[in-house]
Design a protein around this motif. Structure first.
Motif, PDB file in Angstrom:
ATOM      1  N   ASN A 166      62.046 104.389  -6.646  1.00 58.08           N
ATOM      2  CA  ASN A 166      63.014 105.441  -6.957  1.00 58.08           C
ATOM      3  C   ASN A 166      62.734 105.969  -8.363  1.00 58.08           C
ATOM      4  O   ASN A 166      63.025 105.290  -9.349  1.00 58.08           O
ATOM      5  CB  ASN A 166      64.431 104.890  -6.887  1.00 58.08           C
ATOM      6  N   SER A 180      65.762 105.998 -11.019  1.00 52.48           N
ATOM      7  CA  SER A 180      66.296 104.778 -11.627  1.00 52.48           C
ATOM      8  C   SER A 180      65.235 103.801 -12.101  1.00 52.48           C
ATOM      9  O   SER A 180      65.566 102.768 -12.689  1.00 52.48           O
ATOM     10  CB  SER A 180      67.211 104.058 -10.619  1.00 52.48           C
ATOM     11  N   THR A 181      63.967 104.109 -11.872  1.00 58.79           N
ATOM     12  CA  THR A 181      62.906 103.153 -12.176  1.00 58.79           C
ATOM     13  C   THR A 181      61.917 103.736 -13.167  1.00 58.79           C
ATOM     14  O   THR A 181      61.510 104.897 -13.055  1.00 58.79           O
ATOM     15  CB  THR A 181      62.148 102.759 -10.894  1.00 58.79           C
ATOM     16  N   THR A 210      67.577 106.578 -22.009  1.00 61.93           N
ATOM     17  CA  THR A 210      66.990 105.587 -21.099  1.00 61.93           C
ATOM     18  C   THR A 210      67.527 104.192 -21.362  1.00 61.93           C
ATOM     19  O   THR A 210      67.364 103.294 -20.534  1.00 61.93           O
ATOM     20  CB  THR A 210      65.449 105.549 -21.229  1.00 61.93           C
ATOM     21  N   SER A 216      72.137 104.238 -15.202  1.00 60.92           N
ATOM     22  CA  SER A 216      71.285 103.915 -14.055  1.00 60.92           C
ATOM     23  C   SER A 216      70.179 104.934 -13.822  1.00 60.92           C
ATOM     24  O   SER A 216      69.368 104.759 -12.928  1.00 60.92           O
ATOM     25  CB  SER A 216      72.144 103.826 -12.792  1.00 60.92           C
ATOM     26  N   ALA A 217      70.152 106.004 -14.638  1.00 65.15           N
ATOM     27  CA  ALA A 217      69.150 107.054 -14.447  1.00 65.15           C
ATOM     28  C   ALA A 217      68.012 106.908 -15.448  1.00 65.15           C
ATOM     29  O   ALA A 217      67.484 107.889 -15.969  1.00 65.15           O
ATOM     30  CB  ALA A 217      69.794 108.419 -14.562  1.00 65.15           C
ATOM     31  N   HIS A 218      67.621 105.676 -15.688  1.00 65.95           N
ATOM     32  CA  HIS A 218      66.568 105.375 -16.669  1.00 65.95           C
ATOM     33  C   HIS A 218      65.300 106.173 -16.390  1.00 65.95           C
ATOM     34  O   HIS A 218      64.723 106.788 -17.287  1.00 65.95           O
ATOM     35  CB  HIS A 218      66.264 103.875 -16.640  1.00 65.95           C
TER      36      HIS A 218
END
Length: 203
Positions: free
Chosen positions: A40, A43-44, A161, A165-167
């Motif tokens: 993803n 988020s990843t 970041t 959760s949207a790193h």
């Protein structure tokens, strides 16, 4: 005189490294993030595409290495043709990216920490590049605004970041904004006709 002019053009053309490196890096993470099962990109982190044992590790590592080798070439052109110190963060962000490539995640706790140091250094120095060019833009209000906006958006996105959760999204946004400046400045120097072509020192 012709020989000197030819040498000048050849060394300024090295600024194309600032176009090639970001293009290879963005192309790698954009493509690999879409084709890796279960990944993803919102988020990843990008570095997970190069973690040890990943199917995408060889290609993403190649993307890191392309950036890390091509951008320092552009730094040489910046040093040769632009007054000031913009070449320093340009060189640093390239070398830090080579450090990221050399310390893949999921190797060990120590390597993961080193990876984080290299990644953080690369982020900060990339965001700093437009700021170090501000003295060159004192008579160009629109270019100064572009530089300040780029640095602010890049720095703010990369800081984001650290939370939420949207790193992956903010990492990609921050790096892309910084890369846009690097590509624009590099292409301008290499051609003398780009949006920042006026940065080239007359000689």
């Amino acid at each position: 005189m012709k020989a000197n002019h030819s040498t000048h053009r050849s060394s300024s053309a090295l600024a194309w490294g600032g176009v090639i490196g970001p293009a290879a890096f963005i192309g790698a993470w954009a493509t690999l993030g879409m084709i890796r099962d279960g990944y993803n990109p919102i988020s990843t982190a990008i570095s997970r595409l190069a973690e040890r044992g990943s199917s995408t590790a060889p290609a993403m590592t190649a993307g890191f290495v392309a950036f890390g080798t091509a951008v320092p070439v552009a730094a040489f052109a910046f040093k040769r043709h632009l007054p000031g110190f913009s070449w320093i963060p340009t060189l640093a962000t390239g070398l830090a990216t080579l450090g990221v490539a050399a310390t893949p995640l999921a190797t060990s706790a120590t390597v993961d920490k080193l990876h984080g140091v290299f990644a953080g250094t690369g982020y900060i120095t990339l965001a700093a590049i437009p700021l170090t060019m501000l003295p060159l833009l004192r008579l160009r209000p629109e270019a100064r605004a572009f530089a300040l906006t780029t640095a602010t958006l890049s720095g703010a996105s990369l800081a984001a970041t650290l939370a939420g959760s949207a790193h992956g999204f903010f990492q990609r946004a921050g790096l892309t904004v910084g890369d846009i400046w690097l590509v624009t400045a590099s292409a301008g120097l290499a051609t003398g006709r780009g949006p920042l072509g006026f940065l080239q020192r007359s000689s």
